[in-house]
Design a protein around this motif. Structure first.
Motif, PDB file in Angstrom:
ATOM      1  N   GLU A  86       0.837  -1.200   0.000  1.00  0.00           N
ATOM      2  CA  GLU A  86       0.000   0.000   0.000  1.00  0.00           C
ATOM      3  C   GLU A  86       0.875   1.255   0.000  1.00  0.00           C
ATOM      4  O   GLU A  86       0.590   2.225  -0.694  1.00  0.00           O
ATOM      5  N   ARG A  90       0.661   3.209  -3.526  1.00  0.00           N
ATOM      6  CA  ARG A  90      -0.200   4.384  -3.430  1.00  0.00           C
ATOM      7  C   ARG A  90       0.380   5.522  -2.606  1.00  0.00           C
ATOM      8  O   ARG A  90      -0.188   6.593  -2.547  1.00  0.00           O
ATOM      9  N   ARG A  92       0.425   5.680   0.577  1.00  0.00           N
ATOM     10  CA  ARG A  92      -0.446   5.903   1.730  1.00  0.00           C
ATOM     11  C   ARG A  92       0.025   5.079   2.905  1.00  0.00           C
ATOM     12  O   ARG A  92       0.274   3.893   2.785  1.00  0.00           O
ATOM     13  N   ASP A  98      -8.795   4.370   8.019  1.00  0.00           N
ATOM     14  CA  ASP A  98      -8.890   3.917   6.630  1.00  0.00           C
ATOM     15  C   ASP A  98      -9.542   2.539   6.556  1.00  0.00           C
ATOM     16  O   ASP A  98      -9.118   1.671   5.790  1.00  0.00           O
TER      17      ASP A  98
END
Length: 117
Positions: A86, A90, A92, A98
């Motif tokens: 992740e 991305r 993130r 989340d």
């Protein structure tokens, strides 16, 4: 502006077009069972670049960062690989808030396990 060396020629109706990659294919090595060479039917040079980049991505963090990510992934109910992917894909750093994205990752994990069985 410098002219590019690329030709922006569009093939007419009768001319053959170069093969386009399949939808959602990134040009990397094959992921399924394949009896041929490890780079598949494509360019071995591209395969070697992918292999080197994969090793660099997974070995480039310090032991402290790895421990931090392992603890964080454990608290979120993810594996180290899922949490790290992740971040790499991305950018993130997942938090408890989340929950929707974490649920998507877990659902994808279940789908992968069902396909493997």
């Amino acid at each position: 502006m410098r002219p590019s060396n690329r030709s922006h020629h569009r093939p007419s109706e009768g001319e053959a077009r170069p093969p386009s990659p399949a939808a959602r294919h990134n040009g990397g090595p094959p992921l399924d069972d394949y009896g041929g060479p490890p780079w598949g039917k494509g360019d071995p040079h591209r395969f070697l670049h992918w292999q080197r980049a994969h090793k660099a991505a997974w070995k480039s963090v310090s032991a402290d960062v790895m421990r931090f990510r392992m603890d964080k992934a454990d608290r979120l109910g993810l594996t180290y690989e899922e949490y790290s992917l992740e971040i790499m894909e991305r950018g993130r750093y997942l938090q408890i808030e989340d929950g929707e994205r974490i649920a998507e990752i877990k659902a994808a994990r279940r789908r992968r396990r069902r396909r493997a069985a």
